[in-house]
Every structure is written in C-alpha cells, then in structure tokens.
Design an enzyme around this catalytic site. Structure first.
Site, PDB file in Angstrom:
ATOM      1  N   CYS A  51      -2.745   9.523   4.862  1.00 25.19           N
ATOM      2  CA  CYS A  51      -1.659   9.943   3.786  1.00 25.19           C
ATOM      3  C   CYS A  51      -2.515   9.281   2.941  1.00 25.19           C
ATOM      4  CB  CYS A  51      -1.256   8.213   3.836  1.00 25.19           C
ATOM      5  SG  CYS A  51      -0.094   8.162   2.683  1.00 25.19           S
TER       6      CYS A  51
ATOM      7  N   CYS B 198      -4.857   5.751   3.923  1.00 28.27           N
ATOM      8  CA  CYS B 198      -4.366   6.233   2.454  1.00 28.27           C
ATOM      9  C   CYS B 198      -5.301   6.852   1.545  1.00 28.27           C
ATOM     10  CB  CYS B 198      -3.151   5.478   2.430  1.00 28.27           C
ATOM     11  SG  CYS B 198      -2.292   5.659   0.878  1.00 28.27           S
TER      12      CYS B 198
ATOM     13  N   CYS C 225      -1.106  -0.391 -14.612  1.00 30.90           N
ATOM     14  CA  CYS C 225      -2.625   0.122 -13.771  1.00 30.90           C
ATOM     15  C   CYS C 225      -3.635   0.010 -14.884  1.00 30.90           C
ATOM     16  CB  CYS C 225      -1.958   1.926 -13.801  1.00 30.90           C
ATOM     17  SG  CYS C 225      -3.158   2.420 -12.409  1.00 30.90           S
TER      18      CYS C 225
ATOM     19  N   CYS D  26      -7.962   8.224 -15.770  1.00 33.74           N
ATOM     20  CA  CYS D  26      -6.391   8.774 -15.243  1.00 33.74           C
ATOM     21  C   CYS D  26      -5.355   9.194 -16.930  1.00 33.74           C
ATOM     22  CB  CYS D  26      -5.633   7.701 -14.900  1.00 33.74           C
ATOM     23  SG  CYS D  26      -3.843   9.038 -14.209  1.00 33.74           S
TER      24      CYS D  26
ATOM     25  N   CYS E   2       7.075   8.058   1.610  1.00 28.84           N
ATOM     26  CA  CYS E   2       6.691   6.324   1.106  1.00 28.84           C
ATOM     27  C   CYS E   2       6.176   6.687  -0.313  1.00 28.84           C
ATOM     28  CB  CYS E   2       5.150   6.203   1.478  1.00 28.84           C
ATOM     29  SG  CYS E   2       3.918   4.897   1.244  1.00 28.84           S
TER      30      CYS E   2
ATOM     31  N   CYS F  55       0.775   4.056 -17.676  1.00 30.74           N
ATOM     32  CA  CYS F  55       1.536   3.096 -16.117  1.00 30.74           C
ATOM     33  C   CYS F  55       1.002   1.246 -17.161  1.00 30.74           C
ATOM     34  CB  CYS F  55       1.158   3.529 -15.501  1.00 30.74           C
ATOM     35  SG  CYS F  55       1.991   5.096 -14.390  1.00 30.74           S
TER      36      CYS F  55
ATOM     37  N   ARG G 194       6.322  -2.265   3.277  1.00 26.25           N
ATOM     38  CA  ARG G 194       4.877  -2.576   3.132  1.00 26.25           C
ATOM     39  C   ARG G 194       5.062  -4.154   2.532  1.00 26.25           C
ATOM     40  NH1 ARG G 194       2.457   2.031   2.698  1.00 26.25           N
ATOM     41  NH2 ARG G 194       3.115   2.023   4.673  1.00 26.25           N
TER      42      ARG G 194
HETATM   43  N1  SAM Z   1      -1.860   7.888  -9.563  1.00 25.10           N
HETATM   44  C1  SAM Z   1      -1.453   7.379  -8.237  1.00 25.10           C
HETATM   45  C2  SAM Z   1       0.603   7.660  -8.546  1.00 25.10           C
HETATM   46  O1  SAM Z   1       0.224   7.046  -9.765  1.00 25.10           O
HETATM   47  O2  SAM Z   1       0.733   8.243  -8.022  1.00 25.10           O
HETATM   48  C3  SAM Z   1      -1.900   7.228  -7.621  1.00 25.10           C
HETATM   49  C4  SAM Z   1      -2.487   6.082  -7.408  1.00 25.10           C
HETATM   50  S1  SAM Z   1      -1.333   4.476  -8.338  1.00 25.10           S
HETATM   51  C5  SAM Z   1      -2.791   3.417  -8.273  1.00 25.10           C
HETATM   52  C6  SAM Z   1      -0.484   3.996  -6.946  1.00 25.10           C
HETATM   53  C7  SAM Z   1       0.600   2.790  -6.740  1.00 25.10           C
HETATM   54  O3  SAM Z   1      -0.067   1.672  -6.995  1.00 25.10           O
HETATM   55  C8  SAM Z   1       1.901   3.268  -8.431  1.00 25.10           C
HETATM   56  O4  SAM Z   1       3.071   4.059  -8.214  1.00 25.10           O
HETATM   57  C9  SAM Z   1       1.621   1.524  -8.492  1.00 25.10           C
HETATM   58  O5  SAM Z   1       3.592   1.163  -7.890  1.00 25.10           O
HETATM   59  C10 SAM Z   1       1.004   0.736  -7.795  1.00 25.10           C
HETATM   60  N2  SAM Z   1      -0.214   0.243  -8.705  1.00 25.10           N
HETATM   61  C11 SAM Z   1      -1.037  -0.065  -9.339  1.00 25.10           C
HETATM   62  N3  SAM Z   1      -1.496  -0.761 -10.494  1.00 25.10           N
HETATM   63  C12 SAM Z   1      -0.998  -1.551  -9.835  1.00 25.10           C
HETATM   64  C13 SAM Z   1      -0.852  -3.168 -10.307  1.00 25.10           C
HETATM   65  N4  SAM Z   1      -1.796  -3.341 -11.062  1.00 25.10           N
HETATM   66  N5  SAM Z   1      -0.403  -4.442  -9.545  1.00 25.10           N
HETATM   67  C14 SAM Z   1       0.399  -3.663  -8.601  1.00 25.10           C
HETATM   68  N6  SAM Z   1       0.676  -2.413  -7.857  1.00 25.10           N
HETATM   69  C15 SAM Z   1       0.218  -1.493  -8.351  1.00 25.10           C
HETATM   70  C1  DTB Z   2       1.641   1.130  -2.879  1.00 25.94           C
HETATM   71  O1  DTB Z   2       2.311   0.788  -3.255  1.00 25.94           O
HETATM   72  N1  DTB Z   2       0.324  -0.074  -3.409  1.00 25.94           N
HETATM   73  C2  DTB Z   2      -1.055   0.784  -3.252  1.00 25.94           C
HETATM   74  C3  DTB Z   2      -0.602   2.110  -3.027  1.00 25.94           C
HETATM   75  N2  DTB Z   2       0.316   2.108  -2.776  1.00 25.94           N
HETATM   76  C4  DTB Z   2      -2.063   3.436  -2.958  1.00 25.94           C
HETATM   77  C5  DTB Z   2      -1.736   0.819  -4.863  1.00 25.94           C
HETATM   78  C6  DTB Z   2      -1.947  -0.634  -5.554  1.00 25.94           C
HETATM   79  C7  DTB Z   2      -3.167  -0.492  -6.403  1.00 25.94           C
HETATM   80  C8  DTB Z   2      -2.630  -2.481  -7.443  1.00 25.94           C
HETATM   81  C9  DTB Z   2      -3.813  -2.127  -8.350  1.00 25.94           C
HETATM   82  C10 DTB Z   2      -5.264  -1.361  -7.039  1.00 25.94           C
HETATM   83  O2  DTB Z   2      -5.608  -2.204  -6.662  1.00 25.94           O
HETATM   84  O3  DTB Z   2      -5.941  -0.734  -8.324  1.00 25.94           O
HETATM   85 FE1  SF4 Z   3      -2.155   6.975 -13.412  1.00 27.26          FE
HETATM   86 FE2  SF4 Z   3      -2.437   4.548 -12.813  1.00 27.26          FE
HETATM   87 FE3  SF4 Z   3      -0.552   5.508 -13.433  1.00 27.26          FE
HETATM   88 FE4  SF4 Z   3      -1.432   6.679 -10.875  1.00 27.26          FE
HETATM   89  S1  SF4 Z   3      -0.673   4.265 -11.885  1.00 27.26           S
HETATM   90  S2  SF4 Z   3      -0.857   7.578 -12.608  1.00 27.26           S
HETATM   91  S3  SF4 Z   3      -3.163   6.046 -11.479  1.00 27.26           S
HETATM   92  S4  SF4 Z   3      -2.596   5.612 -14.557  1.00 27.26           S
END
Ligand code: SAM
Ligand code: DTB
Ligand code: SF4
Length: 330
Positions: free
Chosen positions: A131, A99, A62, A55, A191, A59, A263
C-alpha cells in the site's frame, strides 16, 4: 454486488445510526461484522515513512507540514534497500500488509517516483500486500503503480467537506475525491477514512461517513484515526477525543460499509486494551503494528501480541479476498 450493500444512505439515516443508544449501536455493528468477517481475525499492517517532513501542505493536524515547527526531522526518500529490509522484518514479525507513506503534496513524474515503483515491485515480490500513501495522483501515475503491483492506495478525506476547509486550505475536498477516482479507475484497492478529535462535530463525522458510504464503490479499507496532537501544529492543544466518539464512528462505519476493513489507526498508543477491545467489538478489524506510525509512537509488537492473546485475536492472512474470489470461481 450483494443485496445488503447500500450506496444510497442519507445523512439522516446515518445520523440515526450514529446517535442510537451506544450498546444497541455496538450490538448492531458487531452483528454486521460477524455476518461479513471472521471476528477473531485482525489485519496487521506495517507503516513506514519513506519520505518524512518538509511537506508544502497546511494540514492542521500534521507534524510533517513544513510550515509548522515540530520535532520531526526532514528525511529525504529512503534508499530502496532500506525499505525492502524494513518490509522483510515486518513480514517476519507477522505483518501481511506494508504501507509506505511520503510527505508529498502530490506525486511528480521523476526519479523519486521511479524509485517508489521499484519499492512496490520489491515488496510485492515478498508476498505482502503493498500500500502507498503519496498524496495526489494522476490517472497515469495510478496506472503505473498498479502495473508495478500496488495493492492499495491510502488517501483520506479526513472529515466532512464543511469541516475540511477549516483544517486544510492548500487543496480541496474535490482534489481528494479526484485522486480516489483515479485510484479506483486503475483497479487499485481504495483505503480512505479520516480523523476524529480535530474539533469536528458529530455532524461532521456523519458527513464524512456519508461521503464514504455513498461512493460508487465503498473503500475496501476505512482507517479511523484518533488525532495524535503534536506540539507545534495548530491542533497541539486539542484534548484527547472521547473513546465513545471513536467507538460510535467505527460502529457506524461497520454498519454502513459491511465488507470494508475498518482500521483502528492512529491513537492506539493512548488506548487501553479494554478500549481497543470495544473498538474490535464495534467492528474494527485492522491495525497498524510496530512501535512507530509515520512519526509518532505506536504500541510495539510485543504489547500487541499480548493484547491479541488476551482477546483471542489472530492475524488475517495476506490477499485473503483474492483467495476467496478464486475459490468461488472454481
Ligand atoms: N501526504 C499524504 C497525504 O496527505 O495523503 C500521505 C501521508 S498523510 C500523513 C496520511 C494521513 O495520516 C492523513 O490523511 C491523516 O488522515 C493521517 N494523519 C496525519 N497526521 C495525523 C495525526 N497527527 N493524527 C492522526 N492522523 C494523522
Ligand atoms: C492513515 O489513515 N493513518 C496512517 C496512514 N493512513 C498513513 C497515518 C497516521 C499518522 C499519524 C501521525 C504520525 O505518525 O505522523
Ligand atoms: Fe503533507 Fe501531512 Fe498533509 Fe500529508 S497530511 S499532505 S504529509 S501536511
């Protein structure tokens, strides 16, 4: 709109709730929970990463951001048949909501989006709530997803506006809110929640809850993620957040947004049954099930099944809200 649903909460009011004595806070949240929901019922959602890693966003939490060196393997958009197969398996295991997550900054109008549209149609036909979380969306993309049968769209604000820019620089809080508005205008269930444990202060959690609780309509579901700190990300050394902070955030969300599904999302793999029970008591009524979230581990179906038996919980049926509305109309 029911009388007790407020959209004019002030930060001071929210702070007073958040900082109230813990057991009073949980008691109040549990009372609100029981007025609006069946407290034994927990919605079980299955999450699948349909496009993983690579990506362009930054973030800090992430593992899928291309710029960090994590163990995540890049996986292009999965084929239609694999996703439908996974959804069927999740349905058989008892999940009512599916989802799909994609590591995209935003949706582009191309063949990949066409494929996601077909996936939405296919999963909807299985009788599951569908979702997606695909990054930023325009109004017309949201409309296309709605027409394909999308039930809900996940797009988190993650934290307060002030803390957000310390965590993400490649897009703004206003971008996030714009996508949420596009989703809402298309008639898709919203959501939206965030993460605790990134180094934010209680004031940041209060700020995040204030943004959510003062939206023109509350999100139908509010994920509260506990940071899963992943090696290679800037937050790799963050210590696990205190469960009391998670519980305070859940309880406050429940009091502010009584009708939402709250959730208990990422972080459950590190929580005991007793810690999760406290979260359910504080008003959480939804989880992600299955041994993987997007890229990180999650308790498996058997472990959750045992916890449900232990706590006397049962799974919420799909489309419950719609059934209730239809019944109210006849
Ligand atoms: N790329 C899209 C976005 O950012 O909206 C969708 C996927 S993103 C991984 C969805 C959500 O997962 C993020 O907004 C964040 O709140 C959560 N998330 C991602 N990495 C995480 C982590 N290491 N621990 C907890 N929550 C995480
Ligand atoms: C949300 O709030 N939590 C989920 C879902 N929406 C997409 C994602 C959590 C991701 C946790 C880190 C991972 O597994 O990569
Ligand atoms: Fe990309 Fe992860 Fe940020 Fe979603 S949360 S926009 S997958 S870097």
């Amino acid at each position: 709109m029911s009388q007790d649903i407020r959209h004019d909460w002030t930060r001071d009011e929210i702070a007073a709730i958040y900082h109230s004595p813990l057991l009073d806070l949980v008691y109040r949240a549990a009372t609100t929970h029981r007025q609006h929901h069946d407290p034994q019922e927990v919605q079980v959602c299955k999450l699948l990463s349909i496009k993983t890693g690579g990506c362009s966003e930054d973030c800090a939490y992430c593992p899928q951001a291309a710029r960090y060196h994590t163990d995540v393997n890049v996986q292009p958009l999965l084929p239609y048949s694999e996703v439908i197969h996974n959804a069927l398996q999740a349905k058989e295991a008892g999940s009512t909501r599916f989802c799909m997550g994609a590591a995209w900054r935003e949706v582009r109008d191309n063949a990949h989006f066409d494929r996601v549209i077909e996936m939405v149609k296919g999963i909807n036909a299985l009788g599951m709530e569908v979702c997606c979380t695909l990054g930023m969306l325009t109004e017309s993309q949201a409309q296309r997803l709605k027409e394909a049968g999308l039930y809900a769209y996940n797009h988190n604000i993650d934290s307060s506006e002030e803390f957000y820019e310390k965590i993400i620089t490649t897009r703004t809080y206003a971008d996030r809110l714009q996508t949420l508005e596009n989703v809402r205008n298309a008639g898709i269930s919203v959501c939206c929640g965030g993460i605790v444990g990134m180094g934010e202060t209680p004031a940041d959690r209060i700020g995040m809850l204030h943004t959510l609780a003062t939206l023109p309509e509350h999100p139908e579901s509010v994920p509260v993620n506990s940071l899963v700190s992943v090696d290679g990300t800037p937050l790799e050394n963050r210590e696990r957040v205190s469960m009391w902070d998670v519980i305070r955030t859940i309880a406050t969300a429940r009091i502010l947004m009584p009708k939402a599904m709250v959730r208990l999302s990422a972080g459950r793999n590190e929580m005991s049954d007793a810690e999760q029970a406290f979260c359910f008591m504080a008003g959480a009524n939804s989880i992600f099930a299955g041994d993987k979230l997007l890229t990180t581990p999650n308790p498996n179906w058997d472990r959750d099944g045992e916890m449900f038996d232990l706590l006397g919980l049962k799974q919420r049926p799909a489309f419950k809200h719609e059934h209730q509305q239809t019944q109210a109309m006849v």
